[in-house]
Design a protein around this motif. Structure first.
Motif, short mmCIF file in Angstrom:
data_model
loop_
_atom_site.label_atom_id
_atom_site.label_comp_id
_atom_site.label_asym_id
_atom_site.label_seq_id
_atom_site.Cartn_x
_atom_site.Cartn_y
_atom_site.Cartn_z
N ASP A 31 0.85 -1.19 0.00
CA ASP A 31 0.00 0.00 0.00
C ASP A 31 0.88 1.24 0.00
OD1 ASP A 31 -3.05 0.76 0.57
OD2 ASP A 31 -1.75 2.16 1.65
N ILE A 32 0.48 2.27 -0.75
CA ILE A 32 1.31 3.47 -0.87
C ILE A 32 1.53 4.15 0.47
CG2 ILE A 32 -0.61 5.04 -1.40
CD1 ILE A 32 1.35 6.41 -3.40
N VAL A 33 0.56 4.02 1.38
CA VAL A 33 0.75 4.59 2.72
C VAL A 33 1.87 3.86 3.45
CG1 VAL A 33 -0.33 4.99 4.96
CG2 VAL A 33 -1.62 5.40 2.87
N ASP A 34 1.97 2.55 3.26
CA ASP A 34 3.03 1.78 3.90
C ASP A 34 4.38 2.02 3.25
OD1 ASP A 34 1.35 0.50 5.82
OD2 ASP A 34 0.59 -0.78 4.21
N ARG B 174 2.89 -5.29 -6.68
CA ARG B 174 2.30 -4.04 -7.15
C ARG B 174 2.19 -3.05 -6.00
NH1 ARG B 174 -3.23 -2.78 -6.55
NH2 ARG B 174 -4.39 -4.25 -5.23
N LEU B 175 2.16 -1.78 -6.37
CA LEU B 175 1.95 -0.70 -5.42
C LEU B 175 0.49 -0.28 -5.51
CD1 LEU B 175 3.31 1.38 -3.43
CD2 LEU B 175 3.45 2.91 -5.42
N ARG B 176 -0.23 -0.36 -4.36
CA ARG B 176 -1.64 0.03 -4.35
C ARG B 176 -1.72 1.54 -4.25
NH1 ARG B 176 -3.28 -2.22 0.11
NH2 ARG B 176 -4.00 -4.20 -0.75
N SER B 177 -2.14 2.21 -5.36
CA SER B 177 -2.20 3.66 -5.41
C SER B 177 -3.25 4.08 -6.42
CB SER B 177 -0.83 4.24 -5.80
OG SER B 177 -0.92 5.61 -6.09
N LYS B 178 -3.92 5.20 -6.13
CA LYS B 178 -4.94 5.70 -7.05
C LYS B 178 -4.31 6.30 -8.30
CE LYS B 178 -8.37 6.82 -3.47
NZ LYS B 178 -9.17 7.91 -2.85
N ASN B 179 -3.16 6.97 -8.16
CA ASN B 179 -2.60 7.76 -9.25
C ASN B 179 -1.30 7.23 -9.82
OD1 ASN B 179 -4.72 9.61 -8.97
ND2 ASN B 179 -3.62 10.71 -7.36
N ASP C 20 5.80 -4.62 -10.16
CA ASP C 20 7.04 -5.37 -10.41
C ASP C 20 8.26 -4.66 -9.84
OD1 ASP C 20 5.53 -7.27 -11.85
OD2 ASP C 20 5.66 -6.03 -13.66
N MET C 21 8.18 -4.28 -8.57
CA MET C 21 9.29 -3.60 -7.92
C MET C 21 10.33 -4.62 -7.46
SD MET C 21 7.01 -0.94 -5.65
CE MET C 21 8.39 0.02 -5.05
N ASP C 22 11.59 -4.28 -7.64
CA ASP C 22 12.69 -5.16 -7.26
C ASP C 22 13.79 -4.30 -6.65
OD1 ASP C 22 14.73 -7.03 -7.00
OD2 ASP C 22 14.24 -8.04 -8.88
N LEU C 23 14.03 -4.50 -5.36
CA LEU C 23 14.98 -3.65 -4.62
C LEU C 23 16.11 -4.50 -4.07
CD1 LEU C 23 15.88 -1.08 -3.08
CD2 LEU C 23 14.29 -1.74 -1.27
N THR C 24 17.33 -4.06 -4.32
CA THR C 24 18.52 -4.66 -3.71
C THR C 24 19.18 -3.60 -2.84
OG1 THR C 24 18.89 -6.15 -5.57
CG2 THR C 24 20.75 -5.75 -4.12
N LEU C 25 19.35 -3.91 -1.58
CA LEU C 25 19.89 -2.95 -0.60
C LEU C 25 21.17 -3.51 0.00
CD1 LEU C 25 17.99 -1.01 2.16
CD2 LEU C 25 19.90 -2.49 2.80
N ALA C 26 22.16 -2.64 0.16
CA ALA C 26 23.41 -3.03 0.83
C ALA C 26 23.82 -1.91 1.77
CB ALA C 26 24.51 -3.29 -0.20
N LEU C 27 24.01 -2.26 3.04
CA LEU C 27 24.47 -1.30 4.04
C LEU C 27 25.79 -1.80 4.60
CD1 LEU C 27 24.08 1.15 5.92
CD2 LEU C 27 22.79 -0.34 7.47
N ASP C 28 26.84 -1.00 4.45
CA ASP C 28 28.17 -1.39 4.90
C ASP C 28 28.79 -0.25 5.68
OD1 ASP C 28 30.63 -2.56 5.29
OD2 ASP C 28 31.34 -2.23 3.24
N ARG C 29 28.79 -0.38 6.99
CA ARG C 29 29.42 0.60 7.88
C ARG C 29 28.98 2.04 7.58
NH1 ARG C 29 33.42 -1.94 10.78
NH2 ARG C 29 33.93 -4.03 10.01
N GLY C 30 27.68 2.19 7.39
CA GLY C 30 27.11 3.52 7.21
C GLY C 30 26.92 3.93 5.77
N ARG C 31 27.37 3.12 4.81
CA ARG C 31 27.17 3.42 3.39
C ARG C 31 25.97 2.62 2.90
NH1 ARG C 31 28.29 1.55 -1.75
NH2 ARG C 31 28.98 3.13 -3.28
#
Length: 706
Positions: free
Chosen positions: A340-343, A398-403, A408-419
């Motif tokens: 949901d877009i609010v989340d 999917r992202l639930r949004s009116k507008n 098909d969102m695909d996120l890769t996240l990497a956190l290394d000592r603050g980066r």
């Protein structure tokens, strides 16, 4: 010779064995007498004189100091050993946080004497009052306090004896694991057992801290008999911490060990960020959540598999591993069917509960943003981001949004000592593909931030369908790229100091005719088409570019140029990430003659949160005044002369436009430099220069300088 023969004869005397038997009998009687005497002495004295010898023997056997500070009794009554000790204590290893492994106000037991020599120790009865145990791991997790031996290593864990009848009252246990770090102080409900069976479940309550976060818990040992006999330990536990409720259920091989043991875990609360903050992990805040998973601890890793649940109006499933080493590390692979877009709002710094209840502007204000601003001022948790590392792969259906038609969102996240790098972060928007690489490096102060967002060709009609634009008659597409770099610990600060380029390119396509007419404000042509019933006839777009150059957080049109079969649309001015103010002028010059054309800029002002459209501009008012003067001096039809558009707009060379080039590189179809697209500044005049009044106005709007 005679003496030797005499000795042999004496040895053959039948009375000699009797002397040996008498000697053996006397010895046995003497031993029995000594035993009886010892029994009598012990019974009379209660064995109190054995206190110090027994302390010494026990200390050497356990490798720990054992002391009885009060009364001590050890005697046969009549054949079973009776043991009484007041203020008994068993010391901890020197490395332990607390000096004593076990203390008791009063211990009284009847013991099977032979079991102390062979077989498993057996207590016929045990009465324990005011017992307190201290169970600790060392920092390296190579030793613990309940394993006896050198420093708690290489020995054997304490083994419970068989206890036929027991009464246990006022017992407390302290558990400490400095690696987590965890400290728990537990109180055990009174226990009564008969026939070596406790029978009913044993309750445990307590409190403690986990990484400085206080918690309370209530647990039930469902198999106390098996626990006492070193069997399986079935337990349930409910803990409350930082507005979260965590339920754990499982079967442990020993009461203090859950290595490689599958445990069923459920958690619920108002904000998942509060839950993970307990272990020093920072995530964006969430709305109310409920999760369940299977937890298996293996070494330093806590693996949550079969994870599933919800947060807000969104779902989540996958797996998560928390490694509690020298640095905490979080690795996860998650899947969400619908977000949901609010989340999604917390991922850019908004409080989702405020967004849901009051809207984006109120949520921005809650972060510290000023009036009429929507960019959040919520700071990145720099200290926490430097304290742990993370890796995440998250796919969202999917992202639930009116507008916003996003899927098909695909996120890769990497956190290394603050980066923190979000790369790649891709999704489908309005049948187009967006690929982005985002960087927030808190190791530099202030944080260094980079945004690189790329939009593949996307249908405009589908993209803007949620904003009232009909897809019918709008076949144009748009592609673009945003490249910005800035510094700051908030999204607002990073953009307010940003430098870079924003460019959206419109290749050949078509718009619904009325869209173009309204932008052109060509009233004569609009009226003609209204009578001819051709409002939906497509107008061809040859090429277009909506470009901005960003300097110190201020974006200047560079250029806004759209060439159609009927007109050339030009835009000048800009907007500010600092104040979120907008000051743009959009003008459409016709390529054909129009008898009644406003041909004056349409102003776009206001702020990101509330943009305004000024259809009646000073130029249009000026032309209206000129028309009124002509009407007075000549005749009413002469007033039309002030609104005649000769249709002399210069057609655009599409090469530089489609390349996303700056205003300086734009050309007409004849190859001449364009003199109507400005100079990449926020000036709205056709010559690209600001008047004194405009300069003062934009300093106030864009920079907040009065």
């Amino acid at each position: 010779m005679d003496e030797a023969v005499q000795r042999i004869e004496q040895s053959a005397d039948p009375r000699h064995p009797r002397r040996w038997r008498r000697l053996l009998r006397n010895i046995l009687l003497g031993l029995l007498g000594m035993i009886v005497l010892a029994w009598v002495i012990l019974f009379v004295t209660k064995g109190r004189f054995l206190k110090h010898p027994v302390e010494g023997l026990a200390s050497r056997a356990l490798g720990r100091e054992v002391r009885v500070a009060g009364d001590f009794q050890l005697y046969f009554a009549p054949f079973h050993l009776r043991f009484v000790a007041d203020r008994l204590s068993v010391a901890n290893p020197a490395w332990a946080d607390k000096p004593m492994l076990f203390t008791a106000d009063h211990v009284e037991a009847r013991i099977a004497a032979l079991s102390m020599i062979v077989g498993r120790r057996r207590f016929y009865s045990l009465d324990l009052v005011g017992g307190a145990g201290d169970l600790e791991f060392d920092r390296a997790h190579t030793a613990n306090t309940w394993t006896f031996g050198t420093g708690g290593k290489g020995g054997k864990p304490f083994e419970f004896p068989r206890i036929d009848t027991a009464t246990v009252r006022g017992t407390a246990v302290r558990f400490r694991d400095p690696r987590m770090p965890l400290v728990a102080d537990l109180r055990i409900d009174p226990i009564r057992s008969t026939d070596a069976r406790i029978g009913r479940a044993v309750g445990v309550t307590g409190s403690g801290t986990l990484r400085a976060t206080p918690f309370t818990l209530a647990a039930r040992l469902l198999s106390p008999d098996a626990t006492v006999n070193r069997g399986a330990n079935q337990l349930t536990l409910t803990a409350h911490a930082a507005n979260n409720i965590i339920d754990v259920a499982g079967t442990l091989p020993t009461i203090a060990d859950f290595e490689d043991v599958p445990l069923q875990v459920r958690a619920r609360g108002r904000n998942m960020a509060e839950l993970l903050n307990i272990i020093g992990v920072a995530i964006p805040r969430t709305r109310t959540y409920r999760l369940h998973a299977q937890l298996v601890k293996k070494g330093e890793a806590y693996r949550f598999t079969r994870l599933a649940g919800s947060f807000g109006d969104s779902d989540v499933a996958g797996r998560l591993t928390v490694t509690n080493g020298a640095r905490v590390r979080l690795d996860s692979a998650l899947t969400t069917r619908t977000l949901d877009i609010v989340d999604a709002a917390p991922f850019i710094g908004y409080n989702p509960d405020i967004v849901a209840a009051q809207g984006v502007s109120a949520a921005a204000a809650a972060t510290g943003a000023g009036p009429q601003r929507i960019l959040p001022d919520a700071a990145l948790p720099v200290a926490t981001m430097r304290a742990f590392d993370a890796g995440l792969r998250w796919t969202i259906g999917r992202l639930r949004s009116k507008n916003l038609p996003i899927s098909d969102m695909d996120l890769t996240l990497a956190l290394d000592r603050g980066r923190l790098a979000l790369s790649p972060f891709t999704f489908t928007m309005a049948r187009g593909h967006v690929a982005s690489d985002l960087l927030f490096d808190t190791r530099q102060r202030p944080s260094f931030d980079r945004y690189d967002i790329r939009l593949s060709p996307t249908p405009l009609g589908h993209l803007l369908a949620g904003y009232g634009v009909a897809e019918a008659g709008t076949s144009g597409i748009v592609r673009g790229r945003i490249q910005l770099e800035g510094r700051g610990d908030t999204i607002h600060d990073s953009l307010a100091t940003g430098h870079g380029r924003i460019a959206f390119v419109l290749p050949a396509g078509s718009f619904w005719t009325r869209n173009v007419q309204l932008a052109e404000l060509d009233v004569g042509t609009f009226v003609q088409k209204m009578f001819e019933h051709k409002l939906e006839k497509p107008v061809t777009i040859n090429c277009g570019l909506i470009g901005f150059t960003v300097r110190d957080g201020v974006a200047a049109a560079d250029p806004i140029l759209i060439d159609t079969s009927k007109n050339v649309i030009l835009g000048r001015g800009g907007f500010s990430f600092r104040t979120e103010a907008i000051d743009l002028a959009i003008r459409a010059d016709g390529k054909k003659f129009s008898l009644f054309s406003g041909q004056s800029p349409v102003g776009i002002g206001g702020h990101f949160a509330a943009p305004t459209l000024a259809v009646v501009s000073p130029q249009l008012l000026g032309r209206a005044g000129a028309g009124l003067g002509l009407a007075i001096l000549a005749a009413p039809p002469a007033a039309i002369l002030a609104f005649i558009d000769p249709g002399d707009a210069k057609a655009t060379a599409c090469g530089p436009v489609l390349a996303g080039a700056t205003a300086a590189a734009q050309r007409t179809t004849k190859g001449a430099p364009r003199d109507d697209v400005g100079h990449g500044t926020t000036a709205k005049e056709e010559n690209g220069h600001k008047s004194g009044g405009e300069r003062k106005s934009q300093r106030k709007k864009f920079l907040g300088i009065f």
